[in-house]
Design an enzyme around this catalytic site. Structure first.
Site, PDB file in Angstrom:
ATOM      1  N   HIS A 231       1.488   0.735  -6.912  1.00 54.79           N
ATOM      2  CA  HIS A 231       2.264   1.420  -5.616  1.00 54.79           C
ATOM      3  C   HIS A 231       3.265   2.259  -6.036  1.00 54.79           C
ATOM      4  O   HIS A 231       4.521   2.350  -5.374  1.00 54.79           O
ATOM      5  CB  HIS A 231       3.039   0.194  -4.954  1.00 54.79           C
TER       6      HIS A 231
ATOM      7  N   CYS B  31       6.633  -5.338  -3.418  1.00 58.67           N
ATOM      8  CA  CYS B  31       5.772  -4.986  -4.381  1.00 58.67           C
ATOM      9  C   CYS B  31       6.284  -3.598  -5.170  1.00 58.67           C
ATOM     10  O   CYS B  31       6.380  -3.591  -6.282  1.00 58.67           O
ATOM     11  CB  CYS B  31       4.389  -4.447  -3.593  1.00 58.67           C
TER      12      CYS B  31
END
Length: 504
Positions: free
Chosen positions: A102, A52
């Site tokens: 993120h 991610c």
């Protein structure tokens, strides 16, 4: 010429090879399929790191992970790394993010003028990989509960998040059309499905039957390459066979989660239609990485195999580019220069950039056919790099055997050609190129140094008073809905779209 708005929609962990826009598939994606028919679909689009945070840092910056320290899911993303949001702001765009990116570290905006939601993942250094203890399995690593508990649900953490992400994005579009002025926007809508855990409400679960769910091809664990074997130990699957019915349930829930993403895409497209913004908006759809979904016995991402590394990518700008398909290998690092060019801007000379504009592909004027990838996170003991060019994929490591695949003729990567006599010259060329491009000992030491700094700081910050880096979206309730310092008739008129005539 009026600059086009940009709506960039992201899914999380959506494996391109499984999707109906890339080949026969039981997954139902009516909205994305329609968007694909009118747009340009990239048949060989890749992330630049199959995890991610590293993937997303590269996506927004156009720079490879080793250039910006994007080593793992707790890597600090420096505030002085230019992103497409910085570029578009300089071009006069309003830049907003609804959903996940993120970002790790105290800067949670990175050029976005505003974030409409918080992130679903933590912004601190708690998930740092530790090469100093390669055999220790941290408690926060993936495990197999996502598969063993797969099935339908009523509500989850991820559903709470994505419902907010889409609602806030729609509100942003409504607010845009109700405000004065014609400043263009770049709105990034980043959802967390179909990322595991593999569970989805019954409406989407019931779109599929067990008989519709193909089972993966799973060789023996000892037949796998060393990195794959380490991954099985990372997520606690080594020597622990999974029940076939749970494999099927996980894939069925994943298919349903893909349809859930499609449903949300439909809501966003309908909002563009309702607000009259559709003709003035370029739509980009992509993702951060894929999911092995049991293929080769592997799950989640963290490898360079097609299921984990290939991502959906389509760009729709009817009237600007003819619909069609691009077979050349490209990556999400290419999005920054692409968005800048589509917005009518130019790249800043002297700033580092690894991505290359996709506009030549969109205009059918050629373009590059090459992807470089870097992975230094879960399951690795040293950097694991990738070169994808023409039909070939070369996976490079100085600690594991290198792998070579002809993905055009062997899309499931069943035959490693690294030991094939007729491919030795090609293999040697790739190895020479990789060693010239990457100084593995230097990168290895940079990763270790970063890990050690972050582990030290992360531990210190757990002591004493906690100061969270997690983004806190500010809502000024005094400016919402009906308030006595705002004229009621004026408020109702401005909030209505289309607005009624003032003399009525």
């Amino acid at each position: 010429m009026k600059r086009k708005n940009i709506l960039f929609i992201m899914a999380d962990q959506m494996a391109a090879p499984m999707l109906p826009i890339y080949g026969p598939s039981p997954i139902k994606l009516p909205n994305l399929s329609r968007l694909a028919e009118q747009g340009v679909v990239f048949d060989a689009a890749y992330c630049n790191s199959p995890l991610c945070a590293p993937s997303r840092f590269t996506l927004v910056s156009g720079q490879l992970p080793s250039k910006i320290g994007a080593y793992d899911n707790a890597a600090d993303f420096p505030a002085d790394v230019p992103t497409y949001a910085h570029y578009l702001r300089r071009l006069g765009y309003r830049t907003a993010l609804s959903g996940k990116m993120h970002f790790c570290g105290p800067d949670q905006l990175h050029g976005y003028e505003e974030r409409l939601t918080s992130d679903i993942y933590p912004a601190d250094y708690g998930w740092a990989v530790n090469w100093d203890e390669p055999d220790v399995r941290p408690s926060w690593y993936h495990n197999m509960s996502s598969v063993l508990q797969a099935g339908p649900c009523v509500r989850t953490n991820q559903l709470d998040f994505d419902e907010e992400v889409v609602f806030k994005a729609q509100q942003y579009l409504f607010d845009h059309i109700r405000e004065d002025g014609d400043q263009p926007f770049c709105l990034t809508v980043s959802m967390t499905h179909p990322h595991d855990p593999y569970t989805i409400p019954k409406t989407f679960w019931d779109m599929y039957d067990d008989k519709d769910i193909p089972l993966p091809q799973t060789p023996g664990q000892t037949e796998l390459d060393p990195h794959s074997q380490r991954l099985l130990k990372v997520y606690d699957l080594w020597d622990k066979p999974l029940p076939v019915d749970k494999i099927r349930d996980a894939r069925r829930a994943y298919f349903g989660a893909c349809s859930y993403i499609d449903s949300n895409v439909g809501k966003l497209l309908q909002t563009l239609e309702d607000t009259g913004l559709m003709d003035d908006t370029i739509i980009v759809f992509s993702g951060d990485h894929g999911d092995m979904l049991g293929e080769k016995g592997l799950w989640y991402k963290m490898h360079w195999f097609e299921m984990a590394a290939r991502v959906p990518l389509l760009i729709s700008a009817p009237g600007q580019f003819a619909s069609g398909r691009v077979g050349a290998a490209v990556s999400t690092a290419d999005l920054l220069p692409t968005l800048v060019e589509l917005a009518g801007g130019t790249l800043e000379p002297g700033l580092p950039l690894d991505g290359r504009s996709l506009v030549p592909h969109l205009q059918r004027q050629g373009g590059h056919d090459e992807v470089f990838g870097e992975y230094m996170a879960e399951g690795t003991i040293s950097p694991l790099m990738m070169i994808r060019r023409g039909p070939w994929k070369f996976i490079y490591s100085e600690d594991d055997p290198c792998l070579l695949f002809d993905v055009r003729n062997d899309p499931k990567e069943l035959e490693d050609l690294s030991q094939s006599a007729e491919h030795q010259s090609l293999y040697a060329d790739f190895l020479t190129e990789a060693r010239a491009k990457w100084d593995i000992p230097v990168i290895h030491q940079q990763v270790l140094a970063s890990q050690r700094r972050r582990r030290f700081v992360a531990h210190a910050l757990t002591l004493g008073k906690l100061k969270s880096w997690d983004h806190q979206p500010l809502v000024d309730a005094s400016q919402q809905y009906m308030r006595n310092h705002i004229d009621l008739d004026d408020l109702e008129r401005k909030a209505r779209y289309p607005q009624p005539c003032q003399n009525q």
